[in-house]
Design an enzyme around this catalytic site. Structure first.
Site, PDB file in Angstrom:
ATOM      1  N   GLY A 176      -3.444  -1.653   3.659  1.00  0.00           N
ATOM      2  CA  GLY A 176      -2.658  -1.896   5.046  1.00  0.00           C
ATOM      3  C   GLY A 176      -3.265  -0.790   5.931  1.00  0.00           C
ATOM      4  N   GLN A 192      -3.073   5.659  11.343  1.00  0.00           N
ATOM      5  CA  GLN A 192      -3.828   6.503  10.793  1.00  0.00           C
ATOM      6  C   GLN A 192      -4.792   7.279  11.389  1.00  0.00           C
ATOM      7  OE1 GLN A 192      -2.266   3.134   8.166  1.00  0.00           O
ATOM      8  NE2 GLN A 192      -2.745   4.959   6.782  1.00  0.00           N
ATOM      9  N   CYS A 214      -0.464   5.198   0.141  1.00  0.00           N
ATOM     10  CA  CYS A 214      -0.547   5.498   1.858  1.00  0.00           C
ATOM     11  C   CYS A 214      -2.247   5.966   2.044  1.00  0.00           C
ATOM     12  CB  CYS A 214       0.217   6.343   3.035  1.00  0.00           C
ATOM     13  SG  CYS A 214      -0.407   6.072   4.826  1.00  0.00           S
ATOM     14  N   LEU A 215      -2.542   5.272   2.682  1.00  0.00           N
ATOM     15  CA  LEU A 215      -4.739   5.925   2.692  1.00  0.00           C
ATOM     16  C   LEU A 215      -4.313   7.661   4.293  1.00  0.00           C
ATOM     17  CD1 LEU A 215      -6.893   2.734   4.088  1.00  0.00           C
ATOM     18  CD2 LEU A 215      -6.440   3.427   1.470  1.00  0.00           C
ATOM     19  N   HIS A 251       5.528  -0.985   5.564  1.00  0.00           N
ATOM     20  CA  HIS A 251       4.967   0.880   5.601  1.00  0.00           C
ATOM     21  C   HIS A 251       4.532   0.868   6.882  1.00  0.00           C
ATOM     22  CE1 HIS A 251       3.095   3.379   3.296  1.00  0.00           C
ATOM     23  NE2 HIS A 251       1.658   3.808   4.525  1.00  0.00           N
ATOM     24  N   GLU A 252       3.763  -0.417   7.216  1.00  0.00           N
ATOM     25  CA  GLU A 252       2.982  -0.418   8.350  1.00  0.00           C
ATOM     26  C   GLU A 252       3.345  -0.214  10.145  1.00  0.00           C
ATOM     27  OE1 GLU A 252      -0.609   0.524   8.012  1.00  0.00           O
ATOM     28  OE2 GLU A 252       0.093  -0.229   5.820  1.00  0.00           O
ATOM     29  N   HIS A 254       4.202   3.041  10.389  1.00  0.00           N
ATOM     30  CA  HIS A 254       3.313   4.133  11.139  1.00  0.00           C
ATOM     31  C   HIS A 254       3.111   4.819  12.428  1.00  0.00           C
ATOM     32  CE1 HIS A 254       0.861   5.811   7.925  1.00  0.00           C
ATOM     33  NE2 HIS A 254       0.344   4.390   6.538  1.00  0.00           N
TER      34      HIS A 254
HETATM   35 NI    NI Z   1      -0.108   4.288   5.261  1.00  0.00          NI
END
Ligand code: NI
Length: 169
Positions: A46, A51, A92-93, A134-135, A138
């Site tokens: 995701g 991000q 998480c990226l 989660h997204e 963000h």
């Molecule tokens: Ni993330």
């Protein structure tokens, strides 16, 4: 299409609250294509626009094993969450190499637009439900490490700042 740089925690820009997408137009479609490419390249499941330093309410997700089922959620809104919660290991990226436990609702129902501007409802459970929560965090400027204890969070901050410094050296 282009790969986009991903902001890394503790970059303060990750705490920006995203604004709604005003119109699903060519600019947004191009951003969606770039975000999908960036997510697949980074082997993530995701990616939120936050991000990649674009502060509009847009998420791309693919939790499929074959990495061939992209989901685009524009201006997502929660309609319902299950009372039942579950502890999941998350990564998480924007927080590379860190995995830790976060409590999430087991199931969730949301409405959003897709990349064609069509309204859709998504009922999700399991990994997809976790990923959507989660997204969506963000987009509110929230990174999953903020659910962890201040002690753990500070350790993660120190580790990532050090890694970044070494990368630059
Ligand atoms: Ni993330």
């Amino acid at each position: 299409m282009a790969l986009l740089p991903i902001l890394c925690y503790p970059d303060p820009r990750l705490h920006t609250v995203a604004k709604p997408v005003a119109q699903v137009d060519a600019r947004i479609q191009s951003l969606v294509a770039d975000m999908l490419q960036t997510m697949y390249e980074a082997q993530g499941i995701g990616l939120a626009a936050t991000q990649v330093d674009v502060h509009e309410r847009l998420i791309v997700i693919d939790v499929s094993e074959d990495r061939d089922s992209p989901m685009v959620l524009i201006n997502p809104r929660v309609l319902w969450v299950s009372e039942q919660t579950h502890v999941n290991e998350e990564g998480c990226l924007s927080v590379p190499g860190i995995y830790d436990s976060v409590v999430r609702h087991d199931a969730i129902r949301i409405e959003a637009m897709d990349e064609k501007g069509q309204r859709r409802e998504v009922q999700a459970q399991g990994l997809l439900a976790v990923c959507i929560q989660h997204e969506m965090d963000h987009l509110l400027g929230k990174v999953f490490v903020e659910y962890l204890s201040p002690l753990k969070r500070n350790r993660i901050k120190t580790k990532l700042v050090k890694a970044k410094r070494e990368e630059r050296a």
